[in-house]
Write a protein that holds these residues in place. Structure first.
Motif, short mmCIF file in Angstrom:
data_model
loop_
_atom_site.label_atom_id
_atom_site.label_comp_id
_atom_site.label_asym_id
_atom_site.label_seq_id
_atom_site.Cartn_x
_atom_site.Cartn_y
_atom_site.Cartn_z
N UNK A 383 -10.25 13.95 -19.45
CA UNK A 383 -9.71 12.63 -19.83
C UNK A 383 -8.19 12.51 -19.86
N UNK A 384 -8.08 13.44 -18.73
CA UNK A 384 -6.19 13.16 -18.38
C UNK A 384 -6.18 11.90 -17.61
N UNK A 385 -4.97 10.86 -18.44
CA UNK A 385 -4.72 9.11 -18.52
C UNK A 385 -4.53 9.51 -16.44
N UNK A 386 -5.02 8.13 -16.11
CA UNK A 386 -5.53 8.29 -14.65
C UNK A 386 -3.40 7.40 -14.09
N UNK A 387 -3.72 8.03 -12.71
CA UNK A 387 -2.28 7.88 -12.42
C UNK A 387 -2.31 6.71 -10.95
N UNK A 388 -1.97 5.21 -11.08
CA UNK A 388 -2.20 4.54 -10.09
C UNK A 388 -1.54 4.89 -8.69
N UNK A 389 -1.45 4.89 -7.33
CA UNK A 389 -0.97 5.45 -6.34
C UNK A 389 -0.95 4.76 -5.60
N UNK A 390 0.28 4.34 -4.79
CA UNK A 390 0.25 3.38 -3.81
C UNK A 390 0.99 3.71 -2.47
N UNK A 391 1.01 3.13 -1.71
CA UNK A 391 1.28 3.28 -0.54
C UNK A 391 2.61 2.33 0.59
N UNK A 392 3.85 3.34 0.94
CA UNK A 392 4.21 2.09 1.55
C UNK A 392 4.27 2.18 3.32
N UNK A 393 4.77 0.74 3.93
CA UNK A 393 4.50 1.34 5.41
C UNK A 393 5.68 0.58 6.04
N UNK A 394 6.38 0.75 6.96
CA UNK A 394 7.59 0.29 6.97
C UNK A 394 7.47 0.19 8.60
N UNK A 395 7.47 -0.89 8.93
CA UNK A 395 6.92 -1.93 10.06
C UNK A 395 8.21 -2.93 10.93
N UNK A 396 7.86 -2.52 12.76
CA UNK A 396 9.14 -3.08 13.30
C UNK A 396 9.13 -4.41 13.66
N UNK A 397 7.44 -4.78 13.18
CA UNK A 397 7.44 -6.63 13.62
C UNK A 397 5.94 -7.06 12.95
N UNK A 398 6.98 -8.31 12.53
CA UNK A 398 6.37 -9.22 11.07
C UNK A 398 5.29 -9.70 12.20
N UNK A 399 5.86 -10.51 13.05
CA UNK A 399 4.25 -10.68 13.23
C UNK A 399 2.93 -9.79 13.75
N UNK A 400 3.25 -8.76 13.93
CA UNK A 400 1.52 -7.18 14.11
C UNK A 400 1.16 -7.92 13.23
N UNK A 401 1.73 -8.27 11.79
CA UNK A 401 1.18 -7.67 10.39
C UNK A 401 0.94 -9.27 10.06
N UNK A 402 2.00 -10.45 9.96
CA UNK A 402 1.78 -11.90 9.86
C UNK A 402 0.73 -12.34 10.99
N UNK A 403 0.71 -12.02 12.26
CA UNK A 403 0.12 -13.21 13.08
C UNK A 403 1.06 -14.00 12.98
N UNK A 404 -0.26 -15.15 13.50
CA UNK A 404 0.14 -16.31 13.90
C UNK A 404 -0.98 -17.41 13.65
N UNK A 405 -0.08 -19.15 12.67
CA UNK A 405 -1.08 -20.17 12.77
C UNK A 405 -2.10 -19.06 11.39
N UNK A 406 -1.57 -18.85 10.06
CA UNK A 406 -2.85 -17.97 8.88
C UNK A 406 -3.55 -17.20 9.05
N UNK A 407 -3.59 -16.44 10.62
CA UNK A 407 -3.85 -15.30 10.89
C UNK A 407 -3.53 -13.63 10.73
N UNK A 408 -4.12 -13.05 11.55
CA UNK A 408 -3.57 -11.93 10.55
C UNK A 408 -3.63 -11.17 11.86
#
Length: 991
Positions: A383-408
């Motif tokens: 019953x050792x306490x759990x560890x929340x695991x996170x991941x970080x991605x560095x990308x070159x294009x904001x539009x490739x992530x956010x998209x346009x007009x609230x899209x993906x």
């Protein structure tokens, strides 16, 4: 979940160094403004570089913690109450603000500094904007400047970034109000407070440049710089050009460099992955020859390829997929957001969407492997306490992530597709789980998939500089969680018991500096950062040691996961550069021609940790005996050592591996997983199977059972400790001043240093806090301690000045030492009914593991050929000491030895009476009639360390219950001693 800050040894060492370097207050001043209530009291040697202090701490080791606690210390001891923290950027400013104002930091510091609070005043862009036609000072600036000493329990801190500090708003004097009754310029008003200035990231404030001039305009009495990197200064020209690091006083007053940080386990180890490419495709690359606002020039094979703004890279090479054009402008970027710089290499094959998919897919594989380890905690006890695991991605294009007009954007869509596939595969594996923790993990994965497929998913989020002005509520919620809600990111469930599934973060380098989260275990760079920034800085967001779900920060002994760093093929030399950076950070530079004074000092210092009497003469005599150096300390060319011919320098490293250990990062700390030089060692399963019957017994958990008398022992020891007749434990404590002067009476100039009390007042603690800490550190009842303290203070003529930190430390240390000495034989081991996995054995599957990290076998390696009876599959042999470990491994053994080998760390996990675990070093199976004998060896050098006798007793007690199984345990200090033991066992001379 609430983060629990803990006092770490390296951080208290930094605070002690600051205290020692600080010259104290000027108590003899004739300055009529000394008692000016709006300003700090006067510091000795104020406004002088002689007083300034540099503290060097590697990324991820807690600089912010140290300088925050330093402010409390300087306030408590000297009454200093006005501090300015100068940082390079808004992102670092936000990270500092978040830490100082966090509930967990306030709670932590309140335990040491009762009733003292920090009032943090932050100046942001726009705070100086005119309102209602009037130009007024920001309220935060006014509050800082006009706060007085009369509020003795409040520390005033002004936090400002260099851009704000350098702005016209700080220097203009045409405001419609005044400060301190007459000051009309913000920078002059700050100067009037005689502040102590803290500089974070000092390499961004080089002396002689504009931003450092802004620091000087604040007229700081004292500057304390904190950083992993410091500015450099160059003198001379041509061949006489000399570049050195620009430290106050010539050197940092505390130096926790990168080598120490990695080797001492103060930061995570790093695994580096990148997708490989066919040689033909990898060799097809273009170099940026010229990059201007309106034109980009690429070159390959002596031919130039000019591109104007808007022109497509695919016109140069069809391998540049994705309709990528040159955007130009002041940022010199491609249309996908990649910032370009001269001499940068571009490999067309790395621009394809499917190539970035490979990196994302590999990053997710690394992530889920780590998440399973951190969630299930199979090797960390029940019953050792759990560890929340996170991941970080560095990308070159904001539009490739956010998209346009609230899209993906396409990148977000690809990420969701890959993540969905992996989640379904994992859920399918755990759906039939019986174990409760595995059932819980399955529920977590199912909640993740459900959120990912919902209209407003909460599994991944992004933060980009453009987000600050976004009106999108979902984006603002993401930004707030990433920047400010660290505890939420680290928590598994909300207050209603719902899973918090967000653990994938995307950014375009905005989160590089100033932002940190200790549970980032995977960083993926989908594109090079575009400039030669520090490699340590690039991995820095994931270096901090993690915290578990209870908020406890873990040491590297408490968890096994590492930071996985994913990069593109074009950065495949990243690991080599990172190791080079780490090693270059060592203050000691190797000289392979001669033994330098610095090398001598380092070896002596390291050896004295195990042999306090070891000195320079002993080192030089030993090297002379082995014919390693000449009379002038030059290394000899051919030295015969243990039957091998090597250079004198190699012989030194062989005899004193401490030299390499202290100045080079251990090989297992940064691993290039694409490299053919694997850092794992494969087990010879057929040899380990010969130990299977024994291991079934060793895998059973053992409980330490103390004799009933230990409680009485604790009370007896406590009474003896408190009956301090010669006052070596109960001591008085006054603030001290360090005095240095140059003495030339001996013919040479030397610095003499003395310490003297500079105040007649004693430093004391509140009695309740004193008792609380004492009870926590000794496990004694408050009632007993209170009774003993009353008697002790009465014996000391009711002088309560003895209730101070020095007395507290003396009591804790003396009690624990005497109590451990008294009970070290007052216990036994009692086997429990269940087995546990270790570094070598999977208790659930009842089988040995396939391979282990090379580091758990030893930090050094030898290319000696391994015996077929050896427990591992290949050279090099791993070891921790040349004598006796390497000699034991290199010896040939007779036919009665069927298998032998070095035991990995935590292979058995024998519980220690003073907490922690221990594992012996070697195991031999000796054929002896119908029943084999197992020889278990703990090896120590001839100069045994303090505590080795305790280890011998612990291991002897543990193996006593296995005597009937033919286990014989011994501690040995030499290879010959081991050989003699084997002979006696083979001949039946020992029972």
């Amino acid at each position: 979940m609430k983060i629990k800050l803990e006092t770490l040894q390296h951080q208290t060492a930094a605070l002690a160094a600051i205290d020692k370097a600080f010259y104290g207050m000027d108590t003899t001043t004739s300055d009529p403004n000394a008692n000016y209530i709006y300003a700090n009291p006067l510091i000795k040697y104020r406004y002088n570089d002689k007083a300034n202090i540099d503290i060097k701490m590697e990324t991820g080791t807690g600089k912010t913690y140290v300088y925050t606690r330093m402010m409390y210390e300087l306030h408590q001891k000297y009454g200093l109450f006005k501090f300015v923290i100068a940082v390079p950027s808004p992102s670092i400013k936000e990270g500092t603000r978040s830490f100082i104002t966090s509930d967990y930091a306030k709670q932590h510091f309140s335990e040491f500094y009762e009733n003292t609070r920090v009032q943090l005043n932050v100046i942001n862009a726009g705070d100086f904007n005119a309102r209602s036609g009037r130009r007024n000072f920001p309220a935060q600036l006014s509050e800082f400047v006009e706060a007085t000493r009369q509020n003795a329990n409040q520390i005033e801190v002004l936090l400002v970034n260099q851009g704000m500090l350098h702005s016209k708003s700080m220097y203009r004097d045409d405001y419609d109000q005044t400060l301190l009754g007459g000051e009309t310029s913000p920078i002059k008003a700050i100067a009037a407070t005689r502040p102590v200035v803290i500089i974070d990231e000092p390499q961004r404030f080089p002396r002689g440049k504009k931003f450092y001039e802004d620091i000087e305009e604040m007229k700081p009495q004292l500057i304390v710089r904190f950083g992993a990197t410091f500015p450099e200064t160059t003198t001379g020209r041509g061949k006489n050009k000399v570049t050195k690091v620009d430290y106050y006083r010539g050197e940092p007053q505390f130096n926790l460099d990168a080598v120490d940080s990695f080797n001492q386990g103060l930061v995570k180890g790093i695994d580096i992955d990148y997708p490989d490419m066919p040689e033909e495709q990898a060799n097809n690359w273009y170099k940026v020859k010229q990059v201007k606002a309106k034109e980009l020039v690429l070159t390959k094979g002596g031919k130039d390829y000019p591109l104007n703004v808007g022109e497509n890279l695919a016109d140069v090479d069809a391998g540049f997929e994705g309709n990528i054009t040159y955007a130009g402008g002041t940022d010199r970027e491609l249309s996908n957001g990649l910032a370009l710089s001269k001499d940068m290499k571009l490999i067309p094959g790395t621009f394809a969407e499917n190539y970035q998919d490979k990196i994302i897919s590999q990053a997710l594989d690394c992530f889920f492997k780590t998440e399973e380890e951190n969630f299930l905690r199979l090797n960390s006890g029940e019953n050792a306490p759990k560890i929340k695991t996170l991941s970080l991605f560095f990308i070159d294009s904001i539009s490739s992530f956010r998209g346009e007009n609230s899209g993906k954007g396409w990148l977000a869509q690809h990420f969701e597709t890959l993540l969905t596939k992996k989640l379904k595969k994992l859920i399918n594996r755990y759906e039939m789980a019986i174990d409760n923790r595995e059932k819980e993990y399955c529920s977590f994965l199912q909640a993740t998939l459900q959120s990912l497929q919902s209209e407003h998913q909460d599994v991944y989020a992004g933060y980009f500089s453009e987000d600050r002005g976004s009106s999108d509520a979902d984006i603002q919620a993401e930004v707030e969680d990433i920047l400010s809600n660290k505890e939420k990111l680290l928590s598994f469930k909300d207050k209603d018991g719902n899973w918090l599934t967000r653990r994938f973060l995307f950014s375009k380098w905005t989160l590089r500096e100033g932002w940190d989260n200790p549970n980032v275990f995977t960083i993926a760079k989908l594109r090079t950062s575009g400039s030669e920034i520090s490699k340590i800085q690039e991995v820095g967001r994931g270096l901090r040691l993690p915290v578990d779900e209870t908020g406890h920060r873990l040491s590297q002994d408490e968890w096994q996961s590492r930071l996985s760093f994913l990069i593109g093929y074009d950065e495949r030399d990243f690991a080599q550069k990172l190791v080079g950076e780490i090693n270059d950070d060592s203050p000691i530079k190797f000289n392979q021609e001669e033994l330098t004074d610095d090398m001598i000092k380092l070896i002596v210092k390291a050896k004295q940790q195990t042999d306090p009497k070891f000195d320079e003469n002993q080192l030089l005599d030993d090297l002379d005996k082995h014919n390693v150096i000449t009379r002038s300390n030059k290394f000899k060319d051919d030295v015969n050592l243990d039957g091998q011919t090597m250079s004198g320098y190699d012989a030194l490293c062989h005899l004193y591996p401490e030299l390499v250990q202290e100045t080079k990062v251990a090989k297992d700390k940064v691993r290039d997983k694409n490299s053919k030089d694997s850092t794992t060692v494969k087990l010879r399963k057929q040899n380990w199977q010969q130990l299977k019957n024994l291991w079934l017994q060793l895998a059973k958990r053992q409980m330490i059972k103390f004799d009933p008398s230990v409680n009485l022992d604790a009370e007896t020891v406590a009474r003896n400790v408190f009956n301090d007749s010669d006052n070596k434990i109960f001591v008085l404590q006054r603030p001290q001043m360090v005095h240095q002067e140059v003495d030339t009476t001996s013919g040479n100039a030397i610095v003499k240093e003395t310490q003297a009390d500079y105040s007649t007042e004693y430093l004391t603690m509140k009695y309740g806090k004193f008792l609380k800490i004492l009870a926590k550190q000794t496990d004694l009842s408050v009632n007993l301690l209170n009774n003993l303290m009353i008697k002790a203070i009465k014996r000391l003529r009711n002088n309560t000045n003895y209730i101070n930190e020095k007395t507290l430390g003396n009591l804790i240390r003396t009690f624990n030492n005497q109590f451990n000495e008294r009970i070290k034989t007052s216990y036994s081991y009692e086997p429990l009914k269940f087995s546990a996995s270790t570094s070598i054995y999977n208790a659930e599957k009842h089988e040995f593991v396939d391979s282990i990290p090379a580091s758990v076998l030893g930090v050094y390696q030898s290319n000696s050929t391994s015996d077929e009876k050896y427990l591992y599959d290949r050279p090099p042999l791993r070891y921790d000491s040349a004598d006796p470990e390497l000699k034991i491994l290199q010896r040939s053994y007779g036919p009665k030895i069927s298998v032998f080998g070095k035991l990995p760390k935590k292979a058995i996990k024998i519980p220690r009476f003073d907490n922690g675990t221990t594992t012996p070093d070697f195991i031999f199976k000796i054929e002896h009639g119908s029943k084999p004998i197992y020889l278990v060896i703990e090896t120590k050098a001839e100069n045994m360390r303090l505590g080795d006798e305790e280890i011998r007793i612990i291991q002897q007690k543990y193996f006593d219950h296995l005597k009937e199984s033919g286990v014989y345990y011994q501690m040995a200090t030499s290879e010959q001693e081991v050989h003699d033991l084997i002979n006696k066992l083979e001949n039946g001379e020992l029972n």
